[in-house]
Structure formats: structure tokens, C-alpha cells
Design a protein around this motif. Sequence first.
Motif, PDB file in Angstrom:
ATOM      1  N   PHE A  41       1.352 -47.171  20.970  1.00  0.00           N
ATOM      2  CA  PHE A  41       1.436 -46.604  22.317  1.00  0.00           C
ATOM      3  C   PHE A  41       0.411 -45.501  22.551  1.00  0.00           C
ATOM      4  O   PHE A  41       0.397 -44.878  23.600  1.00  0.00           O
ATOM      5  N   GLY A  42      -0.416 -45.226  21.570  1.00  0.00           N
ATOM      6  CA  GLY A  42      -1.403 -44.155  21.713  1.00  0.00           C
ATOM      7  C   GLY A  42      -0.749 -42.806  21.920  1.00  0.00           C
ATOM      8  O   GLY A  42      -1.288 -41.939  22.604  1.00  0.00           O
ATOM      9  N   ALA A  43       0.432 -42.618  21.309  1.00  0.00           N
ATOM     10  CA  ALA A  43       1.189 -41.394  21.560  1.00  0.00           C
ATOM     11  C   ALA A  43       0.863 -40.289  20.565  1.00  0.00           C
ATOM     12  O   ALA A  43       1.429 -39.213  20.639  1.00  0.00           O
ATOM     13  N   PRO A  92       4.992 -41.753  32.421  1.00  0.00           N
ATOM     14  CA  PRO A  92       4.734 -40.829  31.329  1.00  0.00           C
ATOM     15  C   PRO A  92       4.798 -41.570  29.991  1.00  0.00           C
ATOM     16  O   PRO A  92       5.648 -42.431  29.815  1.00  0.00           O
ATOM     17  N   VAL A  93       3.874 -41.251  29.101  1.00  0.00           N
ATOM     18  CA  VAL A  93       3.895 -41.848  27.761  1.00  0.00           C
ATOM     19  C   VAL A  93       3.947 -40.733  26.723  1.00  0.00           C
ATOM     20  O   VAL A  93       3.135 -39.822  26.745  1.00  0.00           O
ATOM     21  N   SER A  94       4.935 -40.807  25.859  1.00  0.00           N
ATOM     22  CA  SER A  94       4.995 -39.881  24.719  1.00  0.00           C
ATOM     23  C   SER A  94       5.597 -40.649  23.543  1.00  0.00           C
ATOM     24  O   SER A  94       5.833 -41.843  23.647  1.00  0.00           O
ATOM     25  N   CYS A  95       5.822 -39.950  22.430  1.00  0.00           N
ATOM     26  CA  CYS A  95       6.345 -40.639  21.239  1.00  0.00           C
ATOM     27  C   CYS A  95       7.649 -41.347  21.547  1.00  0.00           C
ATOM     28  O   CYS A  95       8.531 -40.801  22.186  1.00  0.00           O
ATOM     29  N   ARG A 126       1.815 -33.270  24.837  1.00  0.00           N
ATOM     30  CA  ARG A 126       2.172 -34.412  23.996  1.00  0.00           C
ATOM     31  C   ARG A 126       2.751 -35.539  24.825  1.00  0.00           C
ATOM     32  O   ARG A 126       3.272 -36.502  24.304  1.00  0.00           O
ATOM     33  N   VAL A 127       2.710 -35.363  26.127  1.00  0.00           N
ATOM     34  CA  VAL A 127       3.143 -36.427  27.035  1.00  0.00           C
ATOM     35  C   VAL A 127       2.048 -36.568  28.082  1.00  0.00           C
ATOM     36  O   VAL A 127       1.448 -35.583  28.496  1.00  0.00           O
ATOM     37  N   VAL A 179      -2.912 -42.092  14.144  1.00  0.00           N
ATOM     38  CA  VAL A 179      -3.413 -42.244  15.515  1.00  0.00           C
ATOM     39  C   VAL A 179      -3.786 -43.708  15.766  1.00  0.00           C
ATOM     40  O   VAL A 179      -3.530 -44.267  16.835  1.00  0.00           O
ATOM     41  N   LEU A 180      -4.377 -44.326  14.744  1.00  0.00           N
ATOM     42  CA  LEU A 180      -4.811 -45.715  14.888  1.00  0.00           C
ATOM     43  C   LEU A 180      -3.653 -46.690  14.750  1.00  0.00           C
ATOM     44  O   LEU A 180      -3.762 -47.854  15.118  1.00  0.00           O
ATOM     45  N   ALA A 181      -2.536 -46.223  14.180  1.00  0.00           N
ATOM     46  CA  ALA A 181      -1.408 -47.126  13.953  1.00  0.00           C
ATOM     47  C   ALA A 181      -0.441 -47.148  15.125  1.00  0.00           C
ATOM     48  O   ALA A 181       0.258 -48.136  15.336  1.00  0.00           O
TER      49      ALA A 181
END
Lengths: 167, 158
Positions: free
Chosen positions: A93-95, A47-50, A30-31, A88-90
Amino acid sequence: MTKAVYVNLSHCIACKACELACEREYGEARVRVEVVLNGAGGGVGVPVSCRQCETPFCALACPENALGREVDGLKFDSGLCSDCGLCVLACPFGAIELKKAGGGSGTSFLNLSGTVVRCELCPGKETPVCVATCPAGALVYTDCESFGKNIRRGKGKKCLKPSPAPL
Amino acid sequence: MNKKPVYLEIDFDKCIGCRACTSSCPNGFIRLSETGRQRTIVFPESCGMDCQACVSACPEDAIRFARAQEYEEVRKNKEKQAERVISGSSEFELCFELVVCRKCKRPFATEKELKRVLEAIDAEISSSEYAWKGLCPSCRRDLLREREARAVLRVRKF
């Protein structure tokens, strides 16, 4: 105060240990870490996550109210989720991702439906596994205010350090 | 548990082509496929199962169950529905053209899906210009990374 996973970018060594730890814990990462190059031989792992947004776009887009904000962070109710994929579309950050359920299902049609995959800060654990794993100390699990304070303190210390004596 | 079959009535104008019904159907009767820039959802004409999963999952309330006699009328009245029936079977399909990501050019969502999401966000937030508009999730991550990395690279002075 809402806690989230913050990244101290100058520390990240892009080893992807966080990705691996998350994948081992939940089956899928998830990251996501990638290196951004600047063309002059320099690069930074990011790193990108929520992000645990204050106003989560994913929750605004969710038609079933499966995603929502509570005092201690974003909550996801998988029982309400219908896998429509609008969150996912909203997400800016594509997280969020939709986990793709196994390949074909006997027919010639691929089964593309799945389950929402989003960082939930490891419920039930004191520290999220990615933070506990990070060997460089780049990931920090804290609230926004104290993360900012720490960054400022670090920078201040650097300035206060006596400059090395000239040779 | 089996019972008298109910007929599926789909409001084609309402349907946004998301994946809710396909993934909610416990029997996999509603099928989804993606080839190139096209997403196709195939619906059965009728369903004999005692569940309402697809009806309750649909975010647009585009699916309705109709009784047999009712359905004949629907079918007659709505030429659209008849047009979409796949020849040689009782199933009918719905096709959506997928929007391509403006950066990587990969198809990722239907236009109606994106419209619905942006409307939901705009209702709460007044700013309507987002840098991530028209980008697929993977390119959104890249955009974020590039922005964040810029500051660090500047400091490091490579």
C-alpha cells in the motif's frame, strides 16, 4: 482483537486534517489523503496509512526483525532498524516511507538515509490523533469486526427509513 | 576510539544496494548518491573506528573486516575489487541501476532489492502475482485509492 484505523470513505471530505495532525505530532505525516476523480465531476478523498496487516509483508522483508506482529498490532523497534528500506519496497500500500535526513552533509553526496516512517496508532494515546481530528468522522479507530458491523447497521438504517411521501 | 585500521572487504555479488550501511555508519564514511537511474555507494578502503555498525547492519552479510595482510591478498585475487577503486583515491564504489516504476517512470529501487523482498514474501505466501509489482510506493498508494474509490463513486452515481 487487533484495532486499526478504518476509513468510512463516503464520509471523507479530503480536508487533510488527519495529515496535518499527524505531522504536528510526529514531524512527518504517516497518512496521505488524495482525491480520486472519476472524470464526471465526482471525486472521493481516500486516506492511506498502515493497514495493520494480519500477515505484514514489511515484517517478512525486514532483515533485522525490527518490524513484527504482536497481539495488539504491528510493532516497530527503531533500535533494531538498520534503515535498509526493504520494508518500504514490501508494503503493498506504499504506507511506509523512509524519512530523508537533512540535505547534504558537507560532501557532494546527498545523505539519503533516514528513518522508517509508519503509522503506529499513536502508542500511549487512547485514540490516534488523526481519528480524533477528523471533522467528518471518516476515520474510525476500532477492530475489523465492529467496523463491518457498524457499516452494515448504517446501511440497514438507511433502508428502514420511511421513504419521503410523494409530493 | 581509534584503533588499528581494518580494511573493508565487500562481496559485490552479495550486495543488493540497499541503504543499510550508509545510514548505519556513525561517521558517514560510506556514502550514497543517486543521480538519474543510478545509485552509487562509495566505500572507504579502510576504517580506523572501533565499531561494527555497517557489518551488523548489512542484511546480506556482504561486508567483512579484514586485516591489512589479509586484505592485500583479497585485493590481488579479486580483480573486481581493484577495478572499482576510484582513481586517485583509496575509495571504491559500487553502482546499481535503479528500476523505474512502471506507472510514473521514476527510478525507485535496485533490481536486487526488489528480488530479495519478493523472495521473502513468496516464502510465506504462495500467491506470486501482485498488482503492485513494479510500482513505486507512491503509485501503490494511488492504485489502492483508485480501487477503494471505485466502489464509492459507483454508489454516488455522479
